[in-house]
Design a protein around this motif. Structure first.
Motif, PDB file in Angstrom:
ATOM      1  N   GLY A   9      -9.128   0.030  -6.440  1.00 28.92           N
ATOM      2  CA  GLY A   9      -8.473  -0.283  -5.180  1.00 28.92           C
ATOM      3  C   GLY A   9      -7.857   0.909  -4.472  1.00 28.92           C
ATOM      4  O   GLY A   9      -7.250   0.750  -3.409  1.00 28.92           O
TER       5      GLY A   9
ATOM      6  N   THR B  60       0.818  -1.209   0.000  1.00 30.04           N
ATOM      7  CA  THR B  60       0.000   0.000   0.000  1.00 30.04           C
ATOM      8  C   THR B  60       0.856   1.265   0.000  1.00 30.04           C
ATOM      9  O   THR B  60       0.470   2.265  -0.608  1.00 30.04           O
ATOM     10  CB  THR B  60      -0.957   0.016   1.203  1.00 30.04           C
ATOM     11  OG1 THR B  60      -0.199  -0.080   2.420  1.00 30.04           O
ATOM     12  CG2 THR B  60      -1.932  -1.145   1.133  1.00 30.04           C
TER      13      THR B  60
ATOM     14  N   MET C 250      -8.829   1.445  -0.677  1.00 27.02           N
ATOM     15  CA  MET C 250      -8.206   0.609   0.348  1.00 27.02           C
ATOM     16  C   MET C 250      -6.714   0.923   0.513  1.00 27.02           C
ATOM     17  O   MET C 250      -6.175   0.824   1.617  1.00 27.02           O
ATOM     18  CB  MET C 250      -8.436  -0.876   0.057  1.00 27.02           C
ATOM     19  CG  MET C 250      -7.955  -1.382  -1.259  1.00 27.02           C
ATOM     20  SD  MET C 250      -8.614  -3.035  -1.638  1.00 27.02           S
ATOM     21  CE  MET C 250     -10.337  -2.666  -1.937  1.00 27.02           C
ATOM     22  N   ASN C 251      -6.056   1.344  -0.550  1.00 26.67           N
ATOM     23  CA  ASN C 251      -4.638   1.699  -0.432  1.00 26.67           C
ATOM     24  C   ASN C 251      -4.420   2.887   0.494  1.00 26.67           C
ATOM     25  O   ASN C 251      -3.333   3.043   1.067  1.00 26.67           O
ATOM     26  CB  ASN C 251      -4.058   2.043  -1.812  1.00 26.67           C
ATOM     27  CG  ASN C 251      -4.050   0.858  -2.744  1.00 26.67           C
ATOM     28  OD1 ASN C 251      -4.060  -0.286  -2.313  1.00 26.67           O
ATOM     29  ND2 ASN C 251      -4.041   1.128  -4.038  1.00 26.67           N
TER      30      ASN C 251
ATOM     31  N   GLY D 221      -6.896  -7.190   3.940  1.00 28.23           N
ATOM     32  CA  GLY D 221      -8.167  -7.497   3.305  1.00 28.23           C
ATOM     33  C   GLY D 221      -8.945  -8.640   3.906  1.00 28.23           C
ATOM     34  O   GLY D 221     -10.178  -8.625   3.938  1.00 28.23           O
TER      35      GLY D 221
ATOM     36  N   HIS E 117      -6.796  -8.300  -1.751  1.00 31.29           N
ATOM     37  CA  HIS E 117      -6.835  -6.966  -2.367  1.00 31.29           C
ATOM     38  C   HIS E 117      -7.366  -7.177  -3.770  1.00 31.29           C
ATOM     39  O   HIS E 117      -7.124  -8.224  -4.381  1.00 31.29           O
ATOM     40  CB  HIS E 117      -5.433  -6.356  -2.390  1.00 31.29           C
ATOM     41  CG  HIS E 117      -5.381  -4.898  -2.739  1.00 31.29           C
ATOM     42  ND1 HIS E 117      -5.584  -4.435  -4.015  1.00 31.29           N
ATOM     43  CD2 HIS E 117      -5.128  -3.799  -1.986  1.00 31.29           C
ATOM     44  CE1 HIS E 117      -5.450  -3.117  -4.026  1.00 31.29           C
ATOM     45  NE2 HIS E 117      -5.178  -2.710  -2.797  1.00 31.29           N
TER      46      HIS E 117
END
Length: 481
Positions: free
Chosen positions: A318, A30, A321-322, A332, A151
């Motif tokens: 995504g 991330t 979430m990063n 995740g 992820h």
């Protein structure tokens, strides 16, 4: 995530927080994604304009979804494709399995697709006795580890390179050497997968976009595995959610400018491929049969719900979430569903229902707004999460301890004198347990301090500090006259 994983979010999150190796793996991925996205946007000053255009495209399609679905189906059939409709996840998986069986498939190769995970396709193929080969490098790692993706862009982000090397050395016929570099590990995976690509009977892929005016499906990858997967087999099956539509190829490229920069921080992916029907006369490669399975699985229900409709704009990059402070601590698998992070906290209650197992997900958010800030199609994720919290409260899903606690807080917060008294008492008590500005252990804070320190309160309340500064200001003004 394995079958022995704890069933509640709280238990899964606690297990994740206690795993230092997982934290290392999450930080590596991330952190890199966040830096690369920032660099890509710095070189693309038109991003906000492109973002507004992407939002407008998706909103237009959702407002006219029935029209574009009919147009896409007609043009896909005209190209030689066969279109199938699935109302539920089970129905979609059953259609794919039936098509594989009709083709006499013994081995299928699969391109990474979260829609495939959503409908339970890996389990359905395994249960039918059909050999399933995951061809994306990260999905290959997930399959070897008996995991599920953690992820939507980097499915194996929960694995460190050291763990992956050990897995490859156990599973590959020509394993990488001890202490192998990442390129050597990738080469080992290439050797293991090459024969699978060439001997598969059926290819299964998802679609990043469905192009209404041509009937084409679009996939974007960085490894070339999608092209190797979909070209040699006799049959190609595409599974896609009905919200993936865009009006034209021009609109697809407008969306790609947002998707790639937000997902990987690149200007463009290595491979962007449009599939339009089976192999035609004179073409040297491509499948003999081309099937498209269009999946609803709650999407029309979301379309009718004004509180959730905006989630259908999601292009599965995504980015949320990063940049999520919660996801970056627990990863995740803690979310327990197909989709993790902020987007998963919104989607899982749609797919699995709002119940005692999913109600915790919208609570796992600080509402700092970073997810909405980085979303390339401006989905108001904090607002959607607050909506689920409100529904959970109204439906009585919150435990009595939570309801009692919130009731007590509301009582104190609604009475200024009581609030002032509580804060005056709490400050000194908390500071007694502080060392160096942080509270590492304290009765009643065990759930917090088990994995991180709690910040000690300042010397006085905000109002006390405000009054002191105001008084000092008046003195200063009086002295100046």
């Amino acid at each position: 995530m394995t079958s022995t994983a704890p069933i509640t979010f709280t238990a899964r999150a606690a297990a994740a927080l206690a795993d230092p190796t997982l934290k290392t793996a999450i930080d590596r991925t991330t952190g890199t994604a966040e830096r690369k996205r920032a660099a890509a946007l710095a070189e693309f000053p038109q991003f906000e304009a492109a973002r507004a255009q992407g939002k407008a495209i998706k909103d237009h399609v959702l407002a006219n979804l029935d029209y574009y679905l009919k147009q896409f189906e007609a043009n896909a059939i005209a190209s030689g494709a066969q279109v199938h409709w699935a109302a539920t996840a089970d129905e979609a998986a059953a259609i794919v399995v039936r098509l594989c069986q009709q083709a006499g498939a013994r081995r299928v190769t699969r391109v990474k697709s979260m829609l495939g995970e959503e409908i339970g396709l890996p389990h359905a193929l395994d249960a039918a006795g059909i050999e399933r080969v995951e061809t994306d490098l990260a999905e290959h790692i997930v399959q070897l580890g008996g995991d599920t993706p953690s992820h939507i862009v980097w499915p194996a982000m929960h694995r460190t390179r050291e763990q992956v090397l050990a897995m490859f050395r156990r599973a590959h016929r020509e394993p990488p050497p001890e202490g192998a570099s990442v390129p050597q590990m990738v080469e080992s995976a290439r050797r293991a997968l090459r024969e699978k690509f060439l001997s598969a009977d059926v290819a299964i892929s998802g679609a990043n976009f469905l192009v209404a005016d041509t009937g084409a499906t679009c996939t974007v990858t960085n490894e070339g595995n999608a092209e190797l997967t979909t070209s040699p087999p006799r049959v190609h099956i595409v599974t896609a959610g009905i919200e993936k539509l865009v009006p034209s190829t021009r609109h697809a490229f407008a969306m790609l400018r947002l998707l790639v920069r937000s997902a990987t921080g690149a200007d463009v992916t290595q491979y962007t491929t449009f599939h339009c029907g089976p192999r035609q006369s004179g073409e040297r490669d491509g499948p003999d049969a081309f099937h498209i399975v269009l999946v609803d699985n709650g999407r029309t229900r979301m379309l009718r719900d004004a509180a959730l409709r905006e989630m259908l704009r999601c292009i599965r990059c995504g980015a949320c979430m990063n940049h999520c402070v919660v996801f970056r601590q627990v990863g995740g698998h803690a979310y327990g569903g197909t989709y993790p992070g902020p987007m998963g906290a919104v989607l899982t209650p749609v797919l699995d229902g709002l119940n005692e197992h999913t109600r915790d997900l919208p609570q796992a958010c600080t509402l700092n707004g970073k997810c909405q800030e980085v979303c390339p199609v401006a989905i108001p994720l904090p607002t959607l999460l607050r909506g689920w919290r409100d529904r959970s409260w109204r439906e009585g899903l919150e435990p009595m301890t939570m309801r009692a606690g919130m009731g007590a807080f509301a009582l104190v917060a609604s009475q200024p004198w009581l609030w002032r008294l509580a804060t005056r008492l709490a400050g000194p008590v908390l500071r007694r347990f502080a060392h160096g500005g942080w509270i590492r252990r304290m009765p009643g804070l065990g759930a917090w301090t088990a994995y991180r320190d709690f910040p000690a309160p300042p010397g006085g309340t905000f109002m006390a500090q405000y009054r002191a500064q105001a008084k000092a200001g008046r003195r200063s003004q009086g002295g100046g006259r």
